[in-house]
Design an enzyme around this catalytic site. Sequence first.
Site, PDB file in Angstrom:
ATOM      1  N   GLY A 295       0.757  -1.242   0.000  1.00 43.14           N
ATOM      2  CA  GLY A 295       0.000   0.000   0.000  1.00 43.14           C
ATOM      3  C   GLY A 295       0.795   1.304   0.000  1.00 43.14           C
TER       4      GLY A 295
ATOM      5  N   GLU B 191      -3.070   1.893 -13.188  1.00 43.51           N
ATOM      6  CA  GLU B 191      -4.060   0.840 -13.467  1.00 43.51           C
ATOM      7  C   GLU B 191      -5.461   1.388 -13.283  1.00 43.51           C
ATOM      8  OE1 GLU B 191      -2.246  -3.376 -11.738  1.00 43.51           O
ATOM      9  OE2 GLU B 191      -3.745  -2.315 -10.583  1.00 43.51           O
TER      10      GLU B 191
ATOM     11  N   GLU C 105      -0.127  -8.945  -7.216  1.00 45.62           N
ATOM     12  CA  GLU C 105       1.305  -9.152  -7.032  1.00 45.62           C
ATOM     13  C   GLU C 105       1.562 -10.573  -6.563  1.00 45.62           C
ATOM     14  OE1 GLU C 105       2.417  -6.795  -3.106  1.00 45.62           O
ATOM     15  OE2 GLU C 105       1.321  -5.462  -4.462  1.00 45.62           O
TER      16      GLU C 105
ATOM     17  N   ARG D 139       7.328 -16.048  -0.495  1.00 47.74           N
ATOM     18  CA  ARG D 139       7.679 -16.546   0.840  1.00 47.74           C
ATOM     19  C   ARG D 139       6.520 -17.369   1.393  1.00 47.74           C
ATOM     20  NH1 ARG D 139       5.444 -11.327   1.428  1.00 47.74           N
ATOM     21  NH2 ARG D 139       3.502 -11.569   2.596  1.00 47.74           N
TER      22      ARG D 139
ATOM     23  N   ARG E 106      -5.914 -13.087  13.504  1.00 49.14           N
ATOM     24  CA  ARG E 106      -4.612 -12.647  14.005  1.00 49.14           C
ATOM     25  C   ARG E 106      -4.833 -11.888  15.308  1.00 49.14           C
ATOM     26  NH1 ARG E 106      -0.849 -10.503   9.019  1.00 49.14           N
ATOM     27  NH2 ARG E 106      -1.512 -12.045   7.471  1.00 49.14           N
TER      28      ARG E 106
HETATM   29  C1  MV4 Z   1      -5.634  -1.929  -6.077  1.00 48.25           C
HETATM   30  C2  MV4 Z   1      -6.912  -1.665  -5.542  1.00 48.25           C
HETATM   31  C3  MV4 Z   1      -7.921  -1.340  -6.439  1.00 48.25           C
HETATM   32  N1  MV4 Z   1      -7.663  -1.277  -7.760  1.00 48.25           N
HETATM   33  N2  MV4 Z   1      -5.439  -1.858  -7.402  1.00 48.25           N
HETATM   34  C4  MV4 Z   1      -3.398  -2.440  -1.875  1.00 48.25           C
HETATM   35  C5  MV4 Z   1      -2.034  -2.956  -1.594  1.00 48.25           C
HETATM   36  C6  MV4 Z   1      -1.396  -3.228  -2.875  1.00 48.25           C
HETATM   37  N3  MV4 Z   1      -0.840  -4.536  -2.854  1.00 48.25           N
HETATM   38  C7  MV4 Z   1      -2.446  -3.116  -3.909  1.00 48.25           C
HETATM   39  N4  MV4 Z   1      -3.651  -2.628  -3.254  1.00 48.25           N
HETATM   40  C8  MV4 Z   1      -4.768  -2.318  -3.950  1.00 48.25           C
HETATM   41  N5  MV4 Z   1      -4.614  -2.263  -5.292  1.00 48.25           N
HETATM   42  C9  MV4 Z   1      -6.429  -1.540  -8.220  1.00 48.25           C
HETATM   43  N6  MV4 Z   1      -6.207  -1.459  -9.522  1.00 48.25           N
HETATM   44  C10 MV4 Z   1      -7.096  -1.746  -4.168  1.00 48.25           C
HETATM   45  C11 MV4 Z   1      -6.026  -2.070  -3.366  1.00 48.25           C
HETATM   46  C12 MV4 Z   1      -6.316  -2.135  -1.961  1.00 48.25           C
HETATM   47  C13 MV4 Z   1      -6.338  -3.368  -1.285  1.00 48.25           C
HETATM   48  C14 MV4 Z   1      -6.027  -4.563  -1.895  1.00 48.25           C
HETATM   49  C15 MV4 Z   1      -6.052  -5.759  -1.221  1.00 48.25           C
HETATM   50  C16 MV4 Z   1      -6.403  -5.776   0.129  1.00 48.25           C
HETATM   51  C17 MV4 Z   1      -6.700  -4.607   0.770  1.00 48.25           C
HETATM   52  C18 MV4 Z   1      -6.672  -3.389   0.081  1.00 48.25           C
HETATM   53  C19 MV4 Z   1      -6.997  -2.216   0.755  1.00 48.25           C
HETATM   54  C20 MV4 Z   1      -6.966  -1.020   0.081  1.00 48.25           C
HETATM   55  C21 MV4 Z   1      -6.614  -0.988  -1.272  1.00 48.25           C
END
Ligand code: MV4
Length: 461
Positions: free
Chosen positions: A165, A200, A288, A292, A338
């Site tokens: 994030g 994106e 992503e 691990r 958790r």
């Molecule tokens: C996003 C998204 C919405 N749309 N990408 C948060 C951490 C990072 N790994 C990617 N994240 C997000 N990417 C697009 N195109 C929303 C999030 C996101 C999120 C993703 C998974 C779990 C919790 C989250 C909390 C806020 C935002």
Amino acid sequence: MFKKILIANRGEIALRIIRACRELGIATVAVHSTADANALHVRFADESVCIGPPPSKESYLNIPALLSAAEITRADAIHPGYGFLSENADFAEVCESCKIRFVGPNPRVIRLMGNKVRAREAAREAGLPLLPGSPGVVRDAKEAEEWARKIGFPVILKAAAGGGGKGMKIVREPSALAQAFSTATAEAVASFGNGDMYIERYVEKPRHIEIQIVADNHGNVIHLGERECSVQRRHQKLIEESPSAGVSPELREEMGRVSLEAMQKIGYSNLGTIEYLMDENGRFYFMEMNTRVQVEHPVTEMVTGVDLLREQIKLADGEPLKRKQKDVKMTGSAIECRVNAEDPITFAPWPGKITGYSVPGGYGVRVDSAAYENYTVLPYYDSLLAKLIVHAEDRPTAIARMRRALSEYVVEGIRTNIPFHRAALVEDSFIEGNYDTRFVERLLKSETGSHRLRKAIEETP
Ligand code: MV4
């Protein structure tokens, strides 16, 4: 097989690794900071080495100290656990050059997945579905605007070096793009020393669904289904479950198959997790990859019956996978809460001494923890105190079992988020299995949610 493994970690995951080693007949070396001299991982291991003062940078992240400890104790492998150096490609490389096996994938894949732009590119080439976005790094605000116009608003700017994030900005209209681009870039430079950004389409209410991958060094790959991790706050997961109530058998088959095929193309080995965003129409997109073992691995272990740590160590030793995909069966439902040493309302860390402690037990209950009565939760490290995991024949029974187990858990002397879990597990959207990544935010904002949380605090022993 390895004769001796050094565990470059602490807390519950160090214990989990030591337990797997003991069952495999492998000797263990714990490393610890001066503050962790009385920690359980030190007591459970066959040997221990003090590697530095309390701050992680000088101990659990201290590469020369870890390698010296491995050489002095003649360890033939290092298990990094999660966090700390677990996704550090340079560390994996140095281990191999010192003839010490790194328990994880090879440095090439760790490095590839560490850069989100390159990971996205590799995922696309390997056939994984992506959200519409820039194919590579977006060089400036003007280029970002051109892509945003093609993609359509809202969009999200993400740091190539990011994850978890940091360096992310949601942009809802063209006029806000230039400012967001420079803020996000500055944040990424400050956090990662790399300001590269990509863009994106933004998904409004996504679910976080991830697929567990198990791969050997001989090209065999299987998947162990999904985990749903949408109950999180500020990118800290709080509750995970498997299977997800939002994934049908057909969708699971599809997500598993494309994930597995992609990993074969990439030449992935060892444990891995592919994270997906799922939109409201049940479409999924690569987000992503984690290279691990994950905190939430136990829910997958409970429903598949696969001991992931045992498998991970055998795979690192070059053993071929014995299970075929058709041998993988998911049975029942597992949930993990958790339990953190933190204020249940503000989520502020709450280190201190545990003066009274009693853990839940009984049928279908598992507690992975390094805590004990009179243990002091330290301020230097993350606040995870325990993972409370339940398994049951179906999801409603698992929820009832978790509520029962939470009601048995006694932690005195510090604050924990047990009341949060008690409030979360009676929310309609959780019970219905119809929730997304905004679940925690909604719970805290709602009248009933905040009322239940306050009541749970009063009722928690
Ligand atoms: C996003 C998204 C919405 N749309 N990408 C948060 C951490 C990072 N790994 C990617 N994240 C997000 N990417 C697009 N195109 C929303 C999030 C996101 C999120 C993703 C998974 C779990 C919790 C989250 C909390 C806020 C935002």
